[in-house]
Design a protein around this motif. Structure first.
Motif, PDB file in Angstrom:
ATOM      1  N   PHE A 181      50.425 -21.315  15.073  1.00 38.39           N
ATOM      2  CA  PHE A 181      50.984 -20.546  16.183  1.00 38.39           C
ATOM      3  C   PHE A 181      51.358 -19.128  15.742  1.00 38.39           C
ATOM      4  N   ASN A 182      51.988 -19.052  14.568  1.00 38.04           N
ATOM      5  CA  ASN A 182      52.331 -17.724  14.049  1.00 38.04           C
ATOM      6  C   ASN A 182      51.085 -16.894  13.773  1.00 38.04           C
ATOM      7  N   LYS A 183      50.056 -17.595  13.249  1.00 42.58           N
ATOM      8  CA  LYS A 183      48.799 -16.906  12.995  1.00 42.58           C
ATOM      9  C   LYS A 183      48.197 -16.403  14.305  1.00 42.58           C
ATOM     10  N   TYR A 184      48.278 -17.239  15.352  1.00 46.04           N
ATOM     11  CA  TYR A 184      47.769 -16.857  16.664  1.00 46.04           C
ATOM     12  C   TYR A 184      48.533 -15.657  17.205  1.00 46.04           C
ATOM     13  N   LEU A 185      49.901 -15.733  17.057  1.00 46.89           N
ATOM     14  CA  LEU A 185      50.701 -14.604  17.517  1.00 46.89           C
ATOM     15  C   LEU A 185      50.355 -13.334  16.752  1.00 46.89           C
ATOM     16  N   ASN A 186      50.144 -13.474  15.428  1.00 52.27           N
ATOM     17  CA  ASN A 186      49.761 -12.323  14.617  1.00 52.27           C
ATOM     18  C   ASN A 186      48.406 -11.770  15.057  1.00 52.27           C
ATOM     19  N   GLN A 187      47.489 -12.703  15.405  1.00 51.00           N
ATOM     20  CA  GLN A 187      46.176 -12.247  15.874  1.00 51.00           C
ATOM     21  C   GLN A 187      46.299 -11.515  17.197  1.00 51.00           C
ATOM     22  N   LEU A 188      47.161 -12.052  18.088  1.00 58.05           N
ATOM     23  CA  LEU A 188      47.382 -11.364  19.352  1.00 58.05           C
ATOM     24  C   LEU A 188      47.953  -9.967  19.112  1.00 58.05           C
ATOM     25  N   SER A 189      48.916  -9.883  18.202  1.00 63.73           N
ATOM     26  CA  SER A 189      49.511  -8.590  17.873  1.00 63.73           C
ATOM     27  C   SER A 189      48.465  -7.642  17.294  1.00 63.73           C
ATOM     28  N   TYR A 190      47.597  -8.210  16.436  1.00 64.85           N
ATOM     29  CA  TYR A 190      46.546  -7.392  15.825  1.00 64.85           C
ATOM     30  C   TYR A 190      45.540  -6.930  16.879  1.00 64.85           C
ATOM     31  N   ASP A 212      46.205  -6.530  20.062  1.00 69.70           N
ATOM     32  CA  ASP A 212      46.881  -5.481  20.831  1.00 69.70           C
ATOM     33  C   ASP A 212      46.850  -4.155  20.085  1.00 69.70           C
ATOM     34  N   LYS A 213      47.068  -4.232  18.770  1.00 72.29           N
ATOM     35  CA  LYS A 213      47.039  -3.018  17.956  1.00 72.29           C
ATOM     36  C   LYS A 213      45.658  -2.382  17.986  1.00 72.29           C
ATOM     37  N   LEU A 214      44.612  -3.236  17.837  1.00 70.37           N
ATOM     38  CA  LEU A 214      43.245  -2.727  17.887  1.00 70.37           C
ATOM     39  C   LEU A 214      42.921  -2.136  19.257  1.00 70.37           C
ATOM     40  N   LEU A 225      45.060  -0.795  21.355  1.00 74.08           N
ATOM     41  CA  LEU A 225      45.745   0.487  21.456  1.00 74.08           C
ATOM     42  C   LEU A 225      45.005   1.559  20.657  1.00 74.08           C
ATOM     43  N   GLU A 226      44.579   1.193  19.448  1.00 72.27           N
ATOM     44  CA  GLU A 226      43.831   2.151  18.630  1.00 72.27           C
ATOM     45  C   GLU A 226      42.523   2.551  19.310  1.00 72.27           C
ATOM     46  N   ASN A 227      41.864   1.555  19.931  1.00 73.41           N
ATOM     47  CA  ASN A 227      40.618   1.847  20.625  1.00 73.41           C
ATOM     48  C   ASN A 227      40.856   2.789  21.801  1.00 73.41           C
ATOM     49  N   LYS A 228      41.968   2.534  22.534  1.00 70.33           N
ATOM     50  CA  LYS A 228      42.306   3.407  23.650  1.00 70.33           C
ATOM     51  C   LYS A 228      42.580   4.827  23.154  1.00 70.33           C
ATOM     52  N   ASN A 229      43.319   4.923  22.034  1.00 72.18           N
ATOM     53  CA  ASN A 229      43.589   6.242  21.454  1.00 72.18           C
ATOM     54  C   ASN A 229      42.305   6.910  20.991  1.00 72.18           C
ATOM     55  N   ASN A 230      41.414   6.115  20.391  1.00 71.97           N
ATOM     56  CA  ASN A 230      40.139   6.669  19.934  1.00 71.97           C
ATOM     57  C   ASN A 230      39.315   7.179  21.102  1.00 71.97           C
ATOM     58  N   GLN A 231      39.344   6.420  22.218  1.00 72.10           N
ATOM     59  CA  GLN A 231      38.633   6.877  23.408  1.00 72.10           C
ATOM     60  C   GLN A 231      39.210   8.195  23.901  1.00 72.10           C
ATOM     61  N   HIS A 232      40.541   8.294  23.877  1.00 71.50           N
ATOM     62  CA  HIS A 232      41.203   9.531  24.302  1.00 71.50           C
ATOM     63  C   HIS A 232      40.800  10.692  23.397  1.00 71.50           C
ATOM     64  N   TYR A 233      40.837  10.439  22.073  1.00 73.41           N
ATOM     65  CA  TYR A 233      40.459  11.493  21.137  1.00 73.41           C
ATOM     66  C   TYR A 233      38.981  11.842  21.258  1.00 73.41           C
ATOM     67  N   LYS A 234      38.156  10.837  21.593  1.00 73.04           N
ATOM     68  CA  LYS A 234      36.729  11.079  21.780  1.00 73.04           C
ATOM     69  C   LYS A 234      36.507  12.019  22.964  1.00 73.04           C
ATOM     70  N   ILE A 235      37.253  11.761  24.051  1.00 67.54           N
ATOM     71  CA  ILE A 235      37.143  12.631  25.224  1.00 67.54           C
ATOM     72  C   ILE A 235      37.587  14.047  24.884  1.00 67.54           C
ATOM     73  N   LEU A 236      38.720  14.140  24.158  1.00 67.24           N
ATOM     74  CA  LEU A 236      39.198  15.462  23.749  1.00 67.24           C
ATOM     75  C   LEU A 236      38.184  16.158  22.840  1.00 67.24           C
ATOM     76  N   TYR A 237      37.582  15.376  21.925  1.00 70.04           N
ATOM     77  CA  TYR A 237      36.592  15.944  21.018  1.00 70.04           C
ATOM     78  C   TYR A 237      35.388  16.475  21.790  1.00 70.04           C
ATOM     79  N   GLU A 238      34.905  15.664  22.758  1.00 64.16           N
ATOM     80  CA  GLU A 238      33.743  16.093  23.528  1.00 64.16           C
ATOM     81  C   GLU A 238      34.074  17.320  24.368  1.00 64.16           C
ATOM     82  N   LYS A 239      35.303  17.368  24.880  1.00 63.22           N
ATOM     83  CA  LYS A 239      35.723  18.535  25.659  1.00 63.22           C
ATOM     84  C   LYS A 239      35.744  19.778  24.776  1.00 63.22           C
TER      85      LYS A 239
END
Length: 248
Positions: free
Chosen positions: A39-48, A50-52, A54-68
């Protein structure tokens, strides 16, 4: 004797039951620990995850800024001719109004310190020739490419055939006159400013040849221009750092 046997049997049975209970307890404890770990491993995976996410969302944002920013850089690169010639200085200006309401080829701009009898170049923000600018009746007037008095010198094609812009025809084609008849030009040739008039620097893009008219002693061409001057509100004026004594 029988009673003793029964007590001994009870003790043996109780011991076995305790051992079984211990085994069951141990099994459940082990199972609980294993489930807790999973269960803890599952929770850690969920957290990971979520982290990924969020990072992907940030990367998409930076990608848009980069292309702009990349697109902005490409636009700036179009203006490279404005940046490499130290003999000229340029300034962004705004169109205030038409000079006359029934004439779209002349506009008043918000620049009032151009020397008298001096003609300066007018460029679009993406670096194409748009016309000429000078003082008239205490106003600074831009004569756009459409106007027959918007005259500046150009080179045509790889042979640098010289000519002079002379306004546009009714179809919106730029007219270039006084091209030597012996100069070889062809449809599709690119037209650039020649700098021979001390108005424009060399190499500002004007347009491409679409029609060639052969006269008795000279040639004329018509060209599709790069500059969009009917919808622009902002331009650059491009001023050579020495006086031009031509009258207009």
């Amino acid at each position: 004797m029988g009673i003793s046997y029964l007590f001994n049997l009870e003790r043996v049975l109780l011991k076995k039951i305790d051992e079984i209970n211990s085994d069951i307890k141990s099994f459940y404890i082990d199972s609980f620990v294993s489930m807790s770990v999973l269960f803890n491993k599952y929770l850690n995976q969920l957290s990971y995850i979520d982290k990924l996410s969020l990072e992907n969302k940030n990367n998409q944002h930076y990608k848009i800024l980069y292309e702009k920013k990349l697109n902005q850089l490409k636009e700036l690169n179009k203006n490279i001719n404005l940046q490499i010639n130290n003999d000229y200085q340029y300034e962004k200006i705004k169109v205030l109004s038409y000079y006359k309401f029934n004439d779209f080829s002349r506009v008043i701009i918000d620049k009032n310190n151009i020397e008298n009898n001096k003609i300066v170049a007018l460029l679009t923000l993406d670096g194409y020739s748009a016309g000429i600018v000078f003082n008239k009746e205490k106003k600074t007037i831009a004569y756009l490419n459409q106007n027959s008095r918007s005259n500046y010198t150009v080179f045509i094609g790889s042979n640098n055939a010289p000519g002079i812009t002379s306004g546009m025809d009714d179809s919106g084609k730029l007219i270039i006159k006084y091209i030597p008849i012996w100069k070889d030009i062809k449809v599709g040739d690119e037209i650039i400013t020649s700098s021979m008039d001390n108005i424009y620097p060399y190499g500002i893009k004007v347009g491409r040849v679409t029609d060639i008219i052969v006269n008795e002693n000279t040639k004329n061409v018509k060209a599709e221009v790069y500059a969009d001057t009917f919808s622009n509100r902002y331009y650059y004026i491009y001023d050579k750092n020495s006086s031009n004594t031509n009258d207009k």
